[in-house]
Design a protein around this motif. Structure first.
Motif, PDB file in Angstrom:
ATOM      1  N   ILE A  11       0.841  -1.209   0.000  1.00 21.21           N
ATOM      2  CA  ILE A  11       0.000   0.000   0.000  1.00 21.21           C
ATOM      3  C   ILE A  11       0.873   1.255   0.000  1.00 21.21           C
ATOM      4  N   ALA A  12       1.910   1.253   0.815  1.00 22.88           N
ATOM      5  CA  ALA A  12       2.817   2.407   0.880  1.00 22.88           C
ATOM      6  C   ALA A  12       3.534   2.605  -0.454  1.00 22.88           C
ATOM      7  N   VAL A  13       3.985   1.519  -1.067  1.00 16.81           N
ATOM      8  CA  VAL A  13       4.671   1.615  -2.358  1.00 16.81           C
ATOM      9  C   VAL A  13       3.731   2.185  -3.423  1.00 16.81           C
ATOM     10  N   ILE A  14       2.497   1.702  -3.453  1.00 17.95           N
ATOM     11  CA  ILE A  14       1.531   2.205  -4.438  1.00 17.95           C
ATOM     12  C   ILE A  14       1.304   3.704  -4.229  1.00 17.95           C
ATOM     13  N   SER A  15       1.168   4.124  -2.993  1.00 19.66           N
ATOM     14  CA  SER A  15       0.959   5.547  -2.696  1.00 19.66           C
ATOM     15  C   SER A  15       2.176   6.374  -3.114  1.00 19.66           C
ATOM     16  N   TRP A  16       3.354   5.870  -2.809  1.00 20.85           N
ATOM     17  CA  TRP A  16       4.589   6.567  -3.169  1.00 20.85           C
ATOM     18  C   TRP A  16       4.709   6.684  -4.688  1.00 20.85           C
ATOM     19  N   MET A  17       4.443   5.571  -5.376  1.00 20.52           N
ATOM     20  CA  MET A  17       4.562   5.575  -6.834  1.00 20.52           C
ATOM     21  C   MET A  17       3.536   6.504  -7.476  1.00 20.52           C
ATOM     22  N   ALA A  18       2.344   6.579  -6.909  1.00 20.89           N
ATOM     23  CA  ALA A  18       1.337   7.500  -7.452  1.00 20.89           C
ATOM     24  C   ALA A  18       1.892   8.923  -7.460  1.00 20.89           C
ATOM     25  N   GLY A  19       2.514   9.305  -6.362  1.00 24.48           N
ATOM     26  CA  GLY A  19       3.117  10.634  -6.286  1.00 24.48           C
ATOM     27  C   GLY A  19       4.314  10.797  -7.201  1.00 24.48           C
ATOM     28  N   MET A  20       5.152   9.765  -7.273  1.00 20.06           N
ATOM     29  CA  MET A  20       6.345   9.830  -8.125  1.00 20.06           C
ATOM     30  C   MET A  20       5.977   9.952  -9.602  1.00 20.06           C
ATOM     31  N   LEU A  21       4.827   9.432  -9.969  1.00 21.42           N
ATOM     32  CA  LEU A  21       4.375   9.530 -11.357  1.00 21.42           C
ATOM     33  C   LEU A  21       3.602  10.829 -11.619  1.00 21.42           C
ATOM     34  N   TYR A  22       2.931  11.347 -10.606  1.00 24.07           N
ATOM     35  CA  TYR A  22       2.088  12.528 -10.779  1.00 24.07           C
ATOM     36  C   TYR A  22       2.868  13.839 -10.654  1.00 24.07           C
ATOM     37  N   LEU A  86      19.173  -1.043  -4.193  1.00 21.66           N
ATOM     38  CA  LEU A  86      19.884  -0.019  -4.946  1.00 21.66           C
ATOM     39  C   LEU A  86      18.896   0.822  -5.771  1.00 21.66           C
ATOM     40  N   LEU A  87      17.946   0.151  -6.420  1.00 20.50           N
ATOM     41  CA  LEU A  87      16.955   0.855  -7.237  1.00 20.50           C
ATOM     42  C   LEU A  87      16.013   1.695  -6.370  1.00 20.50           C
ATOM     43  N   VAL A  88      15.649   1.193  -5.196  1.00 18.56           N
ATOM     44  CA  VAL A  88      14.800   1.972  -4.281  1.00 18.56           C
ATOM     45  C   VAL A  88      15.582   3.186  -3.769  1.00 18.56           C
ATOM     46  N   LEU A  89      16.885   3.026  -3.569  1.00 15.61           N
ATOM     47  CA  LEU A  89      17.718   4.164  -3.190  1.00 15.61           C
ATOM     48  C   LEU A  89      17.733   5.210  -4.306  1.00 15.61           C
ATOM     49  N   VAL A  90      17.829   4.762  -5.552  1.00 17.43           N
ATOM     50  CA  VAL A  90      17.770   5.683  -6.695  1.00 17.43           C
ATOM     51  C   VAL A  90      16.419   6.406  -6.711  1.00 17.43           C
ATOM     52  N   MET A  91      15.343   5.684  -6.438  1.00 10.40           N
ATOM     53  CA  MET A  91      14.003   6.286  -6.385  1.00 10.40           C
ATOM     54  C   MET A  91      13.953   7.351  -5.283  1.00 10.40           C
ATOM     55  N   ILE A 119      10.679  13.748 -19.559  1.00 17.59           N
ATOM     56  CA  ILE A 119      11.701  12.684 -19.520  1.00 17.59           C
ATOM     57  C   ILE A 119      11.848  12.154 -18.095  1.00 17.59           C
ATOM     58  N   VAL A 120      11.919  13.076 -17.126  1.00 21.13           N
ATOM     59  CA  VAL A 120      12.025  12.682 -15.711  1.00 21.13           C
ATOM     60  C   VAL A 120      10.849  11.793 -15.321  1.00 21.13           C
ATOM     61  N   ASN A 121       9.686  12.067 -15.880  1.00 25.04           N
ATOM     62  CA  ASN A 121       8.474  11.324 -15.561  1.00 25.04           C
ATOM     63  C   ASN A 121       8.594   9.837 -15.903  1.00 25.04           C
ATOM     64  N   GLU A 122       9.483   9.492 -16.820  1.00 24.54           N
ATOM     65  CA  GLU A 122       9.647   8.090 -17.222  1.00 24.54           C
ATOM     66  C   GLU A 122      10.543   7.310 -16.262  1.00 24.54           C
ATOM     67  N   ILE A 123      11.385   7.989 -15.534  1.00 21.32           N
ATOM     68  CA  ILE A 123      12.361   7.311 -14.661  1.00 21.32           C
ATOM     69  C   ILE A 123      11.684   6.456 -13.593  1.00 21.32           C
ATOM     70  N   VAL A 126      10.292   3.164 -15.139  1.00 20.14           N
ATOM     71  CA  VAL A 126      11.315   2.152 -15.442  1.00 20.14           C
ATOM     72  C   VAL A 126      11.803   1.499 -14.160  1.00 20.14           C
ATOM     73  N   LEU A 127      12.077   2.306 -13.139  1.00 22.67           N
ATOM     74  CA  LEU A 127      12.528   1.750 -11.862  1.00 22.67           C
ATOM     75  C   LEU A 127      11.474   0.806 -11.280  1.00 22.67           C
ATOM     76  N   MET A 128      10.213   1.217 -11.322  1.00 25.51           N
ATOM     77  CA  MET A 128       9.124   0.403 -10.778  1.00 25.51           C
ATOM     78  C   MET A 128       9.038  -0.948 -11.496  1.00 25.51           C
ATOM     79  N   ILE A 129       9.124  -0.936 -12.812  1.00 29.97           N
ATOM     80  CA  ILE A 129       9.035  -2.184 -13.585  1.00 29.97           C
ATOM     81  C   ILE A 129      10.147  -3.139 -13.175  1.00 29.97           C
ATOM     82  N   VAL A 130      11.360  -2.644 -13.098  1.00 29.24           N
ATOM     83  CA  VAL A 130      12.490  -3.507 -12.740  1.00 29.24           C
ATOM     84  C   VAL A 130      12.351  -4.013 -11.309  1.00 29.24           C
ATOM     85  N   ILE A 131      11.935  -3.151 -10.393  1.00 28.27           N
ATOM     86  CA  ILE A 131      11.759  -3.561  -8.992  1.00 28.27           C
ATOM     87  C   ILE A 131      10.691  -4.644  -8.877  1.00 28.27           C
TER      88      ILE A 131
END
Length: 140
Positions: A11-22, A86-91, A119-123, A126-131
């Motif tokens: 749930i926390a990841v979904i909420s975080w990703m919603a913001g990271m994408l928006y 490592l990828l979550v640290l990048v996020m 372009i930043v919006n795509e990062i 990509v991180l989410m898919i790999v994670i």
């Protein structure tokens, strides 16, 4: 208890990703608005609230519960987890950069174009898919 923590983590990841994408999408439109305009001022409020009330708390819960899950699940030796962390640290670093951009917009000092933010919006995507692939498949 592990499964409840896992659910909270998701749930926390979904909420975080919603913001990271928006948030970068808000930046795209904000970059096109005139500084000091009513539209620009509205974007400032939206960006600040998204960061303060959704993204940052969700990121903190993601990290804290994730660490508990790693320890309880005894995943620390898993190689796929090292890559995931490592990828979550990048996020997390990306969110730090977004925080700086929110501050720049707040002071009418944006230095980037809408194209940059597109372009930043795509990062995060990509991180989410790999994670997700690492967690679901555990390839190594």
């Amino acid at each position: 208890m592990y499964l409840w923590l896992k659910a909270l983590h998701i749930i926390a990841v979904i909420s975080w990703m919603a913001g990271m994408l928006y948030l970068p999408r808000l930046f795209v439109y904000h970059a096109a608005s005139k500084p000091g305009s009513e539209q620009s001022e509205t974007f400032k409020v939206m960006e600040r609230r998204l960061l303060k009330f959704i993204m940052t708390p969700a990121m903190i819960v993601t990290w804290l519960v994730g660490i508990v899950l790693i320890l309880q699940g005894k995943w620390l030796a898993a190689s796929w987890l090292h890559v995931k962390l490592l990828l979550v640290l990048v996020m997390t670093i990306l969110q730090g950069m977004m925080t700086q951009w929110v501050q720049a917009f707040a002071h009418d000092r944006n230095l980037h174009t809408g194209k940059f933010y597109r372009i930043v919006n795509e990062i995060p995507t990509v991180l989410m898919i790999v994670i997700v692939l690492l967690v679901a498949v555990k390839p190594f």
